[in-house]
Design a protein around this motif. Structure first.
Motif, PDB file in Angstrom:
ATOM      1  N   GLY A  44       7.617  -6.987  -3.930  1.00 39.98           N
ATOM      2  CA  GLY A  44       7.473  -6.027  -5.521  1.00 39.98           C
ATOM      3  C   GLY A  44       7.197  -4.640  -5.226  1.00 39.98           C
ATOM      4  O   GLY A  44       6.769  -4.466  -5.871  1.00 39.98           O
ATOM      5  N   ASN A  45       8.447  -4.453  -3.729  1.00 37.77           N
ATOM      6  CA  ASN A  45       9.197  -3.160  -4.496  1.00 37.77           C
ATOM      7  C   ASN A  45       9.878  -2.302  -4.758  1.00 37.77           C
ATOM      8  O   ASN A  45      10.493  -3.564  -5.830  1.00 37.77           O
ATOM      9  CB  ASN A  45       8.764  -2.877  -2.855  1.00 37.77           C
TER      10      ASN A  45
ATOM     11  N   PHE B 217      19.717  -9.656   2.097  1.00 38.45           N
ATOM     12  CA  PHE B 217      19.803  -9.327   0.501  1.00 38.45           C
ATOM     13  C   PHE B 217      18.443  -8.271   0.180  1.00 38.45           C
ATOM     14  O   PHE B 217      17.328  -8.895  -0.185  1.00 38.45           O
ATOM     15  CB  PHE B 217      19.753 -10.514  -0.758  1.00 38.45           C
ATOM     16  N   LEU B 218      19.094  -7.228  -0.115  1.00 40.42           N
ATOM     17  CA  LEU B 218      17.539  -6.194  -0.024  1.00 40.42           C
ATOM     18  C   LEU B 218      17.556  -6.600  -1.479  1.00 40.42           C
ATOM     19  O   LEU B 218      16.119  -5.931  -1.704  1.00 40.42           O
ATOM     20  CB  LEU B 218      18.613  -4.696   0.559  1.00 40.42           C
TER      21      LEU B 218
ATOM     22  N   GLY C   8       6.734  -9.631   5.799  1.00 39.65           N
ATOM     23  CA  GLY C   8       6.198  -8.694   6.296  1.00 39.65           C
ATOM     24  C   GLY C   8       7.228  -7.484   4.840  1.00 39.65           C
ATOM     25  O   GLY C   8       6.488  -6.414   4.468  1.00 39.65           O
ATOM     26  N   ALA C   9       7.870  -8.166   5.213  1.00 39.34           N
ATOM     27  CA  ALA C   9       9.200  -6.674   4.897  1.00 39.34           C
ATOM     28  C   ALA C   9       9.286  -5.994   3.142  1.00 39.34           C
ATOM     29  O   ALA C   9       9.079  -7.271   2.378  1.00 39.34           O
ATOM     30  CB  ALA C   9      10.861  -7.551   5.429  1.00 39.34           C
ATOM     31  N   PHE C  10       9.761  -4.778   3.517  1.00 39.54           N
ATOM     32  CA  PHE C  10       9.320  -4.054   1.708  1.00 39.54           C
ATOM     33  C   PHE C  10      10.266  -4.254   1.945  1.00 39.54           C
ATOM     34  O   PHE C  10      10.782  -3.513   0.419  1.00 39.54           O
ATOM     35  CB  PHE C  10       7.949  -3.938   1.256  1.00 39.54           C
TER      36      PHE C  10
END
Length: 223
Positions: free
Chosen positions: A52-53, A43-44, A174-176
């Motif tokens: 926090g992106n 879920f993006l 680490g995904a943003f």
């Protein structure tokens, strides 16, 4: 030579669509080098909040640039008729949870269905967050009882939790944003990669033979 590419995607992201198309076009070559591909629905929206992106369209400079970049990308990846639908962005929880269930119960149809959902939203302009429209997309590959089951199970606690876990796993790696990759090479080393234009870095990390972008001297180009 061996390795693994774990790829986190959401249908709300056109760059996830590009990534899935590109990996699909190179799946046979990757398999010939014993590189496995694992596609993970996430879920993006949760990744953006957790990291926090901010989505690019919320920042004027990014939004202006994105119109150029998206137009270049859709031609490069072979979907020139891709268009941002009027209802964008959507809350992608339902289609992503449906894909979680499909991956567990219909693994051979998982990637084709993911591509169907991408195409429905980004080319046909269907709001796949609406059950009746998602059902319409699913009905091209599944029987009516199977389609009902997929939609019912998409709202089950199990699928909700799995999508949440997938999203949390991406964040812990680490995904943003999406597409996000976690790549393991033949040495057992692991690194993250982001976007639909970093595959040459990925191939080099995996130790794969590939031809990088070539710019021949004028008059010496090979036809």
């Amino acid at each position: 030579m061996a390795g693994k590419i774990t790829c986190y995607l959401d249908c709300v992201s056109p760059y996830s669509y590009f990534a899935l198309l590109y990996l699909g076009n190179h799946r046979e070559a990757l398999e010939s080098y014993n590189v496995d591909i694992d596609i993970i629905p996430v879920f993006l929206g949760g990744i953006n909040v957790g990291s926090g992106n901010k989505p690019p369209w919320t920042l004027p400079a990014k939004a202006q640039y994105s119109s150029f970049d998206a137009d270049r990308a859709k031609h490069y990846f072979g979907v020139p008729n891709l268009q941002t639908p009027s209802f964008f962005p959507i809350l992608s929880l339902l289609p992503q949870r449906a894909l979680v269930y499909i991956k567990s119960q219909h693994p051979q149809l998982f990637i084709p269905t993911f591509l169907d959902i991408f195409s429905a939203m980004w080319i046909r302009g269907l709001d796949v967050s609406k059950p009746e429209l998602l059902s319409q997309v699913l009905s091209t590959r599944y029987t009516e009882p199977q389609t009902r089951e997929i939609l019912d199970q998409a709202n089950s606690p199990t699928c909700k939790q799995t999508l949440n876990d997938n999203t949390k796993d991406a964040l812990e790696r680490g995904a943003f944003g999406c597409p996000w990759y976690w790549v393991q090479n033949s040495k057992g080393d692991e690194e993250p990669f982001f976007g639909s234009d970093r595959f040459h870095y990925m191939w080099k990390y995996l130790g794969l033979p590939f031809r990088d972008l070539e710019l021949p001297v004028a008059g010496k180009a090979k036809i």
